[in-house]
Design a protein around this motif. Structure first.
Motif: not given
Length: 130
Positions: A27-42
């Protein structure tokens, strides 16, 4: 102290985003598909995997801009049913390098790579099956 995340520096952010979100199903935290940062969680647990654009980090630490060579990381994800999970991710485009297969008498594993070549190990803990 708490482990917040393991962060991977990547050059092709969009491809890696799709891999962790769409292929592995994190699950992406914010949906920032182009970056530059994204956190994913199980779906369970508090640890996460984050992606950060390598060029952005190179602005902070110049050596981070160096081309990555060799295996510098191994992301490990535990799943309840390794065979079913592997069938699902291969249907979504993943290519397994190894497994599912026993690693020890207590664990079965499968291995694959993300678009940047980072190794991902999927584990099924046999002791948890009772």
């Amino acid at each position: 102290m708490e482990l917040a995340q393991v962060r991977l520096l990547v050059s092709d952010f969009t491809a890696c985003y799709r891999f962790y979100a769409d292929v592995l199903g994190l699950k992406p935290q914010s949906g920032a598909t182009e970056g530059p940062y994204e956190k994913f969680s199980p779906h369970t647990g508090s640890a996460g995997i984050a992606l950060q654009d390598r060029s952005m980090m190179a602005g902070v630490l110049a050596e981070a801009g160096d081309t990555a060579t060799g295996h510098r990381s191994l992301v490990v994800l535990r799943v309840d049913d390794l065979d079913a999970y592997c069938a699902g991710i291969t249907a979504r485009g993943a290519t397994l390098l190894h497994g599912p297969a026993p690693m020890t008498d207590r664990m079965r594993v499968a291995h694959l790579k993300d678009p940047e070549g980072n190794l991902v190990e999927l584990q099924e803990w046999l002791l948890l099956r009772g």
